[in-house]
Design an enzyme around this catalytic site. Sequence first.
Site, mmCIF file in Angstrom:
data_model
loop_
_atom_site.group_PDB
_atom_site.id
_atom_site.type_symbol
_atom_site.label_atom_id
_atom_site.label_comp_id
_atom_site.label_asym_id
_atom_site.label_seq_id
_atom_site.Cartn_x
_atom_site.Cartn_y
_atom_site.Cartn_z
ATOM 1 N N HIS A 16 43.216 37.971 33.882
ATOM 2 C CA HIS A 16 42.738 38.596 35.111
ATOM 3 C C HIS A 16 43.840 38.631 36.179
ATOM 4 O O HIS A 16 43.685 38.120 37.289
ATOM 5 C CB HIS A 16 41.509 37.857 35.656
ATOM 6 C CG HIS A 16 40.630 38.728 36.504
ATOM 7 N ND1 HIS A 16 39.255 38.689 36.449
ATOM 8 C CD2 HIS A 16 40.924 39.674 37.435
ATOM 9 C CE1 HIS A 16 38.746 39.552 37.296
ATOM 10 N NE2 HIS A 16 39.746 40.156 37.908
ATOM 11 N N GLN A 17 44.945 39.252 35.826
ATOM 12 C CA GLN A 17 46.083 39.306 36.730
ATOM 13 C C GLN A 17 46.428 40.712 37.190
ATOM 14 O O GLN A 17 47.428 40.907 37.888
ATOM 15 C CB GLN A 17 47.323 38.685 36.063
ATOM 16 C CG GLN A 17 47.918 39.525 34.934
ATOM 17 C CD GLN A 17 49.182 38.926 34.360
ATOM 18 O OE1 GLN A 17 49.118 38.022 33.539
ATOM 19 N NE2 GLN A 17 50.341 39.431 34.762
ATOM 20 N N ALA A 18 45.606 41.699 36.837
ATOM 21 C CA ALA A 18 45.944 43.082 37.189
ATOM 22 C C ALA A 18 46.103 43.270 38.696
ATOM 23 O O ALA A 18 46.899 44.086 39.149
ATOM 24 C CB ALA A 18 44.889 44.045 36.646
ATOM 25 N N PHE A 19 45.367 42.504 39.485
ATOM 26 C CA PHE A 19 45.417 42.631 40.942
ATOM 27 C C PHE A 19 46.635 41.952 41.557
ATOM 28 O O PHE A 19 46.935 42.158 42.744
ATOM 29 C CB PHE A 19 44.163 41.993 41.559
ATOM 30 C CG PHE A 19 44.209 40.484 41.559
ATOM 31 C CD1 PHE A 19 44.587 39.788 42.694
ATOM 32 C CD2 PHE A 19 43.913 39.757 40.419
ATOM 33 C CE1 PHE A 19 44.646 38.398 42.697
ATOM 34 C CE2 PHE A 19 43.970 38.375 40.399
ATOM 35 C CZ PHE A 19 44.337 37.694 41.550
ATOM 36 N N ASP B 133 42.089 42.359 30.345
ATOM 37 C CA ASP B 133 42.506 41.493 31.450
ATOM 38 C C ASP B 133 41.308 40.733 32.001
ATOM 39 O O ASP B 133 41.451 39.931 32.917
ATOM 40 C CB ASP B 133 43.164 42.320 32.557
ATOM 41 C CG ASP B 133 43.780 41.457 33.642
ATOM 42 O OD1 ASP B 133 44.553 40.536 33.300
ATOM 43 O OD2 ASP B 133 43.482 41.687 34.841
ATOM 44 N N ARG C 110 39.002 55.061 42.646
ATOM 45 C CA ARG C 110 40.423 55.036 43.018
ATOM 46 C C ARG C 110 41.311 54.594 41.858
ATOM 47 O O ARG C 110 42.354 55.189 41.592
ATOM 48 C CB ARG C 110 40.620 54.115 44.224
ATOM 49 C CG ARG C 110 40.029 54.658 45.524
ATOM 50 C CD ARG C 110 40.257 53.660 46.652
ATOM 51 N NE ARG C 110 39.801 54.177 47.937
ATOM 52 C CZ ARG C 110 38.560 54.025 48.407
ATOM 53 N NH1 ARG C 110 37.672 53.381 47.673
ATOM 54 N NH2 ARG C 110 38.216 54.512 49.576
ATOM 55 N N ILE C 111 40.904 53.546 41.162
ATOM 56 C CA ILE C 111 41.726 53.030 40.061
ATOM 57 C C ILE C 111 41.675 53.968 38.865
ATOM 58 O O ILE C 111 42.706 54.370 38.321
ATOM 59 C CB ILE C 111 41.274 51.617 39.662
ATOM 60 C CG1 ILE C 111 41.504 50.639 40.820
ATOM 61 C CG2 ILE C 111 42.015 51.147 38.417
ATOM 62 C CD1 ILE C 111 40.826 49.298 40.635
ATOM 63 N N GLU D 95 34.725 34.492 31.473
ATOM 64 C CA GLU D 95 36.030 34.037 31.948
ATOM 65 C C GLU D 95 35.949 32.955 33.011
ATOM 66 O O GLU D 95 36.934 32.266 33.279
ATOM 67 C CB GLU D 95 36.823 35.216 32.515
ATOM 68 C CG GLU D 95 36.286 35.785 33.821
ATOM 69 C CD GLU D 95 37.154 36.918 34.360
ATOM 70 O OE1 GLU D 95 37.618 36.779 35.500
ATOM 71 O OE2 GLU D 95 37.376 37.911 33.645
ATOM 72 N N THR E 150 40.239 46.476 32.327
ATOM 73 C CA THR E 150 40.793 45.724 33.464
ATOM 74 C C THR E 150 39.788 45.697 34.608
ATOM 75 O O THR E 150 40.161 45.487 35.757
ATOM 76 C CB THR E 150 42.113 46.355 33.950
ATOM 77 O OG1 THR E 150 41.892 47.734 34.276
ATOM 78 C CG2 THR E 150 43.199 46.255 32.896
ATOM 79 N N SER E 151 38.525 45.898 34.306
ATOM 80 C CA SER E 151 37.501 45.992 35.343
ATOM 81 C C SER E 151 36.666 44.718 35.416
ATOM 82 O O SER E 151 36.979 43.809 36.175
ATOM 83 C CB SER E 151 36.624 47.225 35.092
ATOM 84 O OG SER E 151 35.749 47.447 36.176
ATOM 85 N N ARG E 152 35.594 44.641 34.640
ATOM 86 C CA ARG E 152 34.753 43.446 34.578
ATOM 87 C C ARG E 152 34.447 43.130 33.116
ATOM 88 O O ARG E 152 34.157 44.021 32.321
ATOM 89 C CB ARG E 152 33.449 43.646 35.365
ATOM 90 C CG ARG E 152 33.628 43.602 36.881
ATOM 91 C CD ARG E 152 34.025 42.212 37.358
ATOM 92 N NE ARG E 152 34.124 42.118 38.811
ATOM 93 C CZ ARG E 152 35.247 42.280 39.480
ATOM 94 N NH1 ARG E 152 36.372 42.557 38.814
ATOM 95 N NH2 ARG E 152 35.284 42.152 40.796
#
Length: 338
Positions: A296-299, A259, A154-155, A264, A233-235
């Site tokens: 880690h703020q993409a969400f 991200d 989806r992303i 982390e 921006t995944s893992r």
Amino acid sequence: MRVAVFSTKAYDRRFLDRANAAGGHAIDYFEARLDATTAALAAGYPAVCVFVNDRLDAAALRILAAGGTRAVALRCAGYNNVDLAEAERLSITVVRVPAYSPEAVAEFTVGLLLALDRNIARAWGRVRENNFALDGLMGRNLSSRTVGVVGTGRIGALVARTLRLGFNCRVLASDVAQDPELVAIGVEYVTHKALLRQADIVTLHCPLTPQTRYLIDAAAIAAARDGLTIVNTSRGALIDTAALIDGLKSRKIGGVALDVYEQEADLFFEDLSNEIVQDDVFQRLLTFPNVLITGHQAFLTEEALSAIADTTLASLSEIEAGQDPANRVTADLVRPAG
């Protein structure tokens, strides 16, 4: 159902409380991260709710099970931090949020790429010091460049579509399955090796599994085009950070926007501005002028947090009612959607 929520921030509480306004669940919040040293806090709670840096290994799961926990709700899409085989052995049901807001992460990905490519962060820092010189701020157009999208769930599909239709990029993609809608707009599916050889920019949108760990390593970097830009921006552990630093030092890699970061858990989501950060690898990354890192703020959008809270509590309601939850994660699940 009594639910112990770990790794709680103010925004988690606000959106979970809003979703639980009717009082369907009894929710208690813990700021602590869940792992084997804190799992005893969940004694007496049938369910725990956790986030990406909580560690539910076999030891933590055994403590949870002994305390009466029978459900783990991940308020995220990824599940690499859970020993799923051990959870099944202990009869603990694990659920996740497979598609909370793919738009949130996709939009942030494109934003990171633009900020890196056009030196927006550096320019903002200069202007705050009344330095309006443009030397060193030259970027490149995205239009007509070749972008490789690794993972078109989806992303990844939204990123590919945006870059193809919005910026007129040539978009290559690699995945175990092709998306016919992407093919219809001109996205070209190729092997991962071919993608690395041809792409000017690579953006990662796949889950972290044993097969994808260090997908970008020294060999991948050596096979890539000179001056490659990497966005993740995944893992974090999709990238071998040591190899990434070597690629930056040799100028094989032309820019990096992250991200996420493989170590982390000891850094992100906390205010460490008054601390001495002990992670020398991370500190080394920060020294490069062509590296842009966010925590880690993409969400983190209102829409995404609302969807996460609603889906998480709905899954817990299904478990409480004795149903097989729609968003259950099992040990044989190879690849999450998105």
